[in-house]
Design a protein around this motif. Structure first.
Motif: not given
Length: 506
Positions: A37-38, A87-88, A114-116, A122-126
């Protein structure tokens, strides 16, 4: 009570969540590929053990919140930043890149990101899964190096005759500046590549029947229209339905080998034919025919040179007029050689390649013949020699630009050398025949008696005048001994003198 039931439900929910988290952790930790996770700035939020091994980290505590950009090779860092930004922005993507581990090890990786999102979207991580493709990449690099630097042509092509992939060697073989130029310009091999298009159909037939072809030889065109011989080995690659999807294989330039074979066969045939020829003009026709087989020409001249008189005579001149080869008036008729021919007689063969725009300007010292309104674009001349003595010259010409090469000039000189001695022998036989004819004319028309005798004094030949003197027919005179002709006492003295002359001659 309701309160008690609610407490029990909460306990069960927490237990189920803990069990789910435990299962996810087991999956996360046991996944053989890197899972991480990034954050938006590239810092590392989470990484499984497989990922830690890839970057040569002993534990997550060692690299927690490390910016992964620092591990990525400099030439790939910008592309990875772009992937993270996309991704974000809500997109998924893939990337191949190289990293340098904490202990200096270099790896090629392929990541799928993929976006998490959280509960609000809301995208919180890659979230990415990354695999080690070092072995595959190195194998591809080795194949690419072989492909790029091979001396043989390597290709993939459609059955319809369009190239899908070619290496630089094949582009060079066919005279193109680059593989891209070759693939763009040559879209129909049968019509653009094969001198005889029906051979392309034979090539396809063999592939369809056997699945592969080895050493298929055919004559092809280069980009500039010149010809070369190729040897092709290929196999048919089928799709899932069993249909031929494309061909792949290698192509080798065998022009020099083929030309050597043709030269040997042509010279062997030429030698047999010249041995049975009695006249120089017939020999000239055979020689220019072989020159056409070996090199091709639109116009030609073959002339003989007399060094004692410094004069030339053309045996044969031919030109392509209105699409037909025709004999034309000779370039040389008992006159001195041109400057161009004299230079060839003295210094050897010459190759002349004219450039566009083509004008009717002649080569220095060149004599016009045939269609004097149409200049030749490519010319070669080679001296005919008998030993070290130049006895003539053979010239062939083409209306096509750059039709001949220095190697072709060597072939023409080899042909001229092969034929010079034969032409000299034919000329010598003709000269001897003419001498014999003149002697026979003198012998038969002489008013004085003439005879030939052998060492024993027998008459082997006598002319008509001698037979009249003897008063006997020729068949009685020839074969008798001079002892029967001369009376005593002269007989012994004349026979002794005759034997003495034969002894001195021997």
């Amino acid at each position: 009570t309701p309160r008690k039931l609610a407490e029990l439900a909460g306990i069960e929910a927490r237990a189920a969540l803990a069990a789910s988290e435990s299962r996810l952790r087991a999956i996360f930790d046991g996944e053989p590929e890197c899972v991480k996770l990034l954050a938006e700035d590239g810092s590392l939020l989470e990484m499984n053990p497989a990922g830690l091994r890839m970057i040569q980290a002993d534990s997550f505590e060692q690299v927690g919140h490390l910016c992964v950009y620092s591990l990525i090779a400099a030439e790939h860092r910008a592309a990875f930043r772009e992937l993270n930004a996309r991704t974000f922005a809500g997109e998924s993507g893939s990337l191949q890149f190289q990293i340098v581990g904490l202990k200096g090890r270099r790896l090629w990786l392929e990541t799928h990101a993929s976006p998490l999102r959280d509960a609000t979207g809301l995208v919180t991580a890659q979230l990415s899964i990354t695999r080690d493709i070092t072995e595959r990449t190195e194998a591809e690099a080795k194949y690419r190096a072989i492909f790029e630097h091979a001396v043989e042509g390597i290709f993939q092509s459609t059955p319809g005759g369009r190239f899908l992939t070619v290496n630089p060697a094949l582009a060079r073989i066919l005279g193109f500046a680059s593989p891209e130029e070759l693939m763009e310009q040559r879209t129909d091999m049968a019509l653009q590549g094969y001198v005889r298009p029906e051979e392309r159909e034979e090539f396809k037939r063999r592939l369809a029947a056997h699945g592969s072809v080895s050493g298929f030889e055919y004559e092809s065109f280069r980009k500039d229209g010149s010809r070369l011989w190729l040897s092709e080995s290929a196999r048919a690659v089928h799709d899932a339905a069993g249909r031929i999807a494309y061909y792949e294989g290698t192509i080798e330039d065998i022009t020099q080998r083929k030309q050597a074979q043709q030269r040997l066969a042509a010279f062997a045939k030429l030698g047999r034919q010249l041995n049975s020829i009695q006249h120089a003009d017939a020999a000239a026709r055979i020689i220019v025919s072989v020159a056409d087989d070996l090199l091709g020409w639109d116009a030609c001249t073959l002339s003989l040179y007399e060094p004692w008189s410094d004069r030339c005579n053309s045996l044969l001149c031919m030109d392509l007029i209105n699409g037909q080869r025709r004999e034309v008036p000779p370039a040389y008729v008992a006159g001195p050689p041109s400057t161009w021919m004299r230079r060839a007689l003295q210094h050897g063969a010459e190759l002349l390649l004219r450039e566009e725009p083509l004008t009717m300007s002649l080569a220095p010292g060149e004599l016009p013949f045939g269609d004097t309104n149409r200049p030749s674009a490519s010319l070669m001349i080679a001296p005919l020699r008998d030993g070290q003595q130049a006895i003539g010259a053979l010239s062939i010409q083409s209306y096509r630009f750059h039709a001949y090469t220095p190697e072709d000039l060597e072939t023409l000189q080899a042909l001229a050398d092969h034929c010079g001695g034969a032409l000299a022998r034919i000329q010598a036989r003709l000269a001897l025949g003419e001498t014999e004819r003149r002697f026979r004319l003198v012998w038969e028309s002489a008013v004085d008696g003439m005879r030939l005798t052998d060492a024993q004094g027998r008459i082997v030949a006598a002319n008509a005048a001698y037979c009249r003197m003897m008063g006997r027919p020729q068949h009685e005179v020839e074969g008798e001994s001079m002892a029967d002709v001369y009376a005593e006492p002269e007989r012994a003295r004349i026979l002794a003198r005759h034997r003495e002359r034969f002894a001195k001659r021997e």
